[in-house]
Design a protein around this motif. Structure first.
Motif, short mmCIF file in Angstrom:
data_model
loop_
_atom_site.label_atom_id
_atom_site.label_comp_id
_atom_site.label_asym_id
_atom_site.label_seq_id
_atom_site.Cartn_x
_atom_site.Cartn_y
_atom_site.Cartn_z
N PHE A 1 4.75 4.27 -1.74
CA PHE A 1 4.83 5.16 -2.90
C PHE A 1 5.09 4.39 -4.20
N THR A 2 4.65 4.97 -5.30
CA THR A 2 4.92 4.45 -6.64
C THR A 2 5.33 5.65 -7.51
N SER A 3 5.53 5.42 -8.81
CA SER A 3 5.82 6.58 -9.64
C SER A 3 4.61 7.08 -10.43
N GLY A 4 3.48 6.37 -10.37
CA GLY A 4 2.30 6.85 -11.08
C GLY A 4 1.07 6.05 -10.69
N ILE B 1 -6.39 3.51 -0.44
CA ILE B 1 -6.65 4.59 -1.40
C ILE B 1 -5.46 4.64 -2.35
N THR B 2 -5.71 4.54 -3.65
CA THR B 2 -4.64 4.73 -4.62
C THR B 2 -4.71 6.17 -5.12
N GLY C 1 3.07 8.64 -7.44
CA GLY C 1 1.79 8.03 -7.07
C GLY C 1 1.99 7.23 -5.80
N GLY C 2 0.97 6.47 -5.45
CA GLY C 2 1.13 5.63 -4.26
C GLY C 2 -0.20 5.10 -3.77
N MET C 3 -0.10 4.38 -2.65
CA MET C 3 -1.34 3.94 -1.99
C MET C 3 -1.18 4.16 -0.50
N GLY D 1 8.59 7.15 -4.57
CA GLY D 1 8.93 8.00 -3.43
C GLY D 1 10.16 8.85 -3.71
N HIS D 2 10.40 9.13 -4.97
CA HIS D 2 11.58 9.92 -5.39
C HIS D 2 11.70 11.19 -4.53
#
Ligand code: PMP
Length: 465
Positions: free
Chosen positions: A123-126, A291-292, A305-307, A332-333
């Motif tokens: 996971f990401t934040s965007g 996949i992003t 966000g994430g991949m 991943g909040h």
């Protein structure tokens, strides 16, 4: 800090809020000088379904889902409740060494929805962080498997992949890159799939897939042992919705396999129903290695966000002391994860993918009515994702020059479309286009409303030329 007044700015759209916005808020990708005393900063204060409302109570059809984000529409209390419940239970904990239940549930659910063995979620934040993370993963993965020379990435002309230095390096829009040079080395461009302007096959029955072959040419030119990944959106947004010609992604997949290059499907826009499927790769029947995603995962009710990666990419990181040396505090909040889960529930309960598939032909048909206007050169896209290209001469496909485009898009169309109650985007990162990406709950009445406003405003634009 200096303030314009002693009292805090009100939350509504009063004059004081305008003054405070002008004094303190920095709008993204926005020419701030265009908001002078005679032109106020539009302030959106509320949303309901496919509509948003400004500070004066005026209603707008959100033809862009905010920014390709609000798939389920505005004002959905289920999502607000999911956020509040999670914040009460566990508002924050990092994914650095720890897991928390909502991130686990969401990762498992995304792995189920993603094609093939895309089973591992980071996971990401965007979106920019997702794109950047995929490049870092590709580099560290290739080092781990004994191919340290593979660090370069390929992406397409005019494609937008984000604004952080790595993601910006991958982005193919020259105008937003130059002032930040030197960028991250090792990012090169290949052809996009702009069929309308393709010198080679626009008049042929079938595309020759030369844009896919250009990827092979470029890999060979760079040296296959130096190339890590190719980044492609299922439908390229910037430039005005370039769908892939039939067979394009199959050919790209073959090329990537031939040279051991990773295929990254940048689905920051195209995932989560935009094309009527969970992922765009599914619509076009190809298997990405990564996949992003971002935007539509939470419908924007919380940032995330994430991949999602194929199993083999994780394998070297499951051995010994090796660690993917990358992490982001808010990724991943828990609140965002809970909102994403509730959003996916809503997609299923209301069969939003089904709604897009049932109505996409009607959306296309309604927009294609605009082809009778002299200024409309092309209407292209898929699902609920369209670009309308504007031309000076339909027969020759002559476009507007820089000054005309500036006057037409920034000077007239953008403000006028908004004034007439439509949120959409007049864009000139390639040739001038109007971009549309309405919430997935939209139906014929909304398509008609979009068409009506566009028809009136484009007619006005033509008469001013
Ligand atoms: N990739 C694509 C395809 C995008 O459309 C965007 C944003 N429009 C990004 C990456 C960057 O996402 P973000 O703005 O969330 O950083």
């Amino acid at each position: 800090m200096t303030t314009t007044s002693q009292t805090p700015p009100p939350r509504d759209g009063s004059d004081a809020a305008q003054a405070a916005a002008r004094r303190h808020l920095w709008l993204h990708f926005t020419r701030m000088s265009s908001y002078g005393p005679d032109r106020e900063i539009p302030m959106i204060v509320r949303g309901d379904g496919p509509y948003v409302y400004d500070q004066h109570g005026k209603r707008y059809l959100d033809g862009l889902s905010g920014l390709f984000v609000v798939q389920v529409g505005h004002g959905r209390s289920e999502l607000a409740e999911a956020a509040a419940k999670q914040a009460g239970e566990l508002a924050y904990f990092p994914l650095w060494s720890y897991a928390h239940p909502r991130a686990v549930e969401l990762a498992e659910r995304l792995a189920e929805l993603a094609p093939g063995d895309c089973n591992r979620v980071f996971f990401t934040s965007g979106g920019s962080e997702a794109v950047e993370s995929a490049w870092k993963l590709a580099r560290q993965y290739f080092r781990a498997v004994g191919q340290p020379g593979r660090y370069k990435v390929l992406s397409r002309d005019i494609a937008y992949h984000g604004t952080t230095m790595g993601a910006l390096s991958i982005t193919g829009v020259a105008d937003i890159k130059q002032v930040f040079e030197p960028l991250v080395p090792g990012s090169v461009r290949v052809e996009n799939t702009n069929h309308y302007r393709c010198e080679r096959c626009r008049d042929l029955e079938e595309c020759t897939l030369h844009a896919a072959d250009d990827i092979e040419r470029r890999i060979l030119m760079e040296g296959p042992e130096s190339v890590a990944a190719v980044y492609l959106e299922p439908v390229q947004n910037a430039g005005g919705c370039f769908p892939p010609p039939p067979g394009y992604f199959q050919r790209v997949r073959e090329i990537c396999d031939r040279y051991g290059v990773l295929l990254v499907s940048d689905e920051v826009i195209c995932a989560f129903g935009r094309l009527g499927h969970w992922f765009g790769a599914e619509r076009y029947g190809y298997q990405p290695d990564i996949i992003t995603f971002a935007k539509g995962l939470t419908s924007g009710y919380a940032p995330m966000g994430g991949m999602v990666c194929r199993d083999f990419l994780m394998e070297p990181f499951l051995e010994g002391q090796r660690t993917f040396l990358h992490g982001i505090t808010f990724a991943g909040h828990p609140v965002s994860s809970a909102v994403a889960l509730a959003n996916l529930d809503l997609f299923e309960r209301e069969d939003l993918l089904g709604n897009v598939r049932a109505n996409q032909a009607a959306f296309r048909g309604t927009l294609e009515k605009l082809l009778d206007l002299p200024i409309v050169g092309d209407v292209r896209g898929e699902g609920y994702f369209y670009g309308i290209e504007l031309v000076k001469d339909k027969a020759t496909r002559e476009s507007f020059d820089g000054d005309e485009s500036e006057r037409l898009l920034r000077g007239f169309l953008s403000p006028r479309l908004f004034e007439q109650g439509l949120v959409c985007r007049a864009d000139d990162r390639g040739d001038p286009v109007i971009q549309l990406s309405p919430p997935l709950i939209c139906e014929q009445e909304h398509f008609d409303e979009i068409e009506g406003v566009l028809r009136q405003v484009l007619n006005e634009a033509w008469s001013r030329l």
